[in-house]
Design a protein around this motif. Structure first.
Motif: not given
Length: 210
Positions: A26-49
């Motif tokens: 993953l590239s360092p910095g906010e682009d990757s962080a924000r993308a991953l954050s959005a990914l997690v938020r879109s999966c409300a049932a996520l139990t294992c990451l």
């Protein structure tokens, strides 16, 4: 970061429970962080990451904040993520805030005793989270980190069942103190101590604690 950004934009099922994106450069910095954050938020049932070997430093504070408020997340693997001391503080913030986490894997992140103290202290301070498994193996936490883990084991709200401190630069004195704490802890079922220099004194302490 392009792959993570595209994945975050994909129409993933809201019922997705397990997501493994570890071993990605993953590239360092906010682009990757924000993308991953959005990914997690879109999966409300996520139990294992699983983010193991994802090299999350620097610039991933926003991700840890998102994980802390992920309502169903129970198991997070942050092994070999190059977290270091600063990352340990962010992990501590995650543990201190989360109400759902049950298992946290933090192996090989170059954590010192101070980093372990941040993490153990956060777990002891959170009365709403039932942390059942903590893997802090292959980090040079030493005697200082061991003392902090002992404080966690003695905390009134500790329900920890599995503790992995393999290859953590523990010596006989640290092992003796750890066994002393375990004698006052009724929840631990599995303790992993391999590849430490516990010596005869540590071995005796383990035998007496069993």
């Amino acid at each position: 970061a392009a792959g993570i950004v595209l994945l975050a934009a994909a129409p993933l099922s809201p019922s997705l429970q397990t997501l493994r994106v570890g071993e990605n450069a993953l590239s360092p910095g906010e682009d990757s962080a924000r993308a991953l954050s959005a990914l997690v938020r879109s999966c409300a049932a996520l139990t294992c990451l699983d983010l193991s070997e994802a090299k999350l430093r620097p610039g991933f504070a926003i991700l840890f904040e998102t994980l802390a408020h992920s309502p169903a997340l129970r198991d997070v693997d942050l092994s070999q993520c190059s977290l270091g001391e600063e990352g340990a503080r962010e992990v501590a913030g995650l543990i201190r805030t989360s109400r759902s986490l049950a298992a946290v894997k933090l192996a090989r992140n170059d954590f010192s005793g101070g980093a372990a103290a941040h993490i153990a202290g956060a777990a002891a301070d959170n009365p709403y989270m039932e942390l059942l498994a903590l893997d802090i193996s292959r980090n040079p936490i030493g005697e200082g980190g061991c003392a902090a883990l002992c404080d966690l084991l003695l905390a009134p709200n500790c329900v920890l069942q599995t503790l992995d401190v393999s290859e953590a630069q523990l010596f006989s004195s640290g092992c003796t103190v750890l066994m002393g704490a375990l004698s006052h802890n009724a929840t631990i079922r599995t303790l992993l101590l391999s590849s430490n220099a516990i010596g005869p004194q540590g071995g005796t302490a383990i035998a007496e604690a069993l």
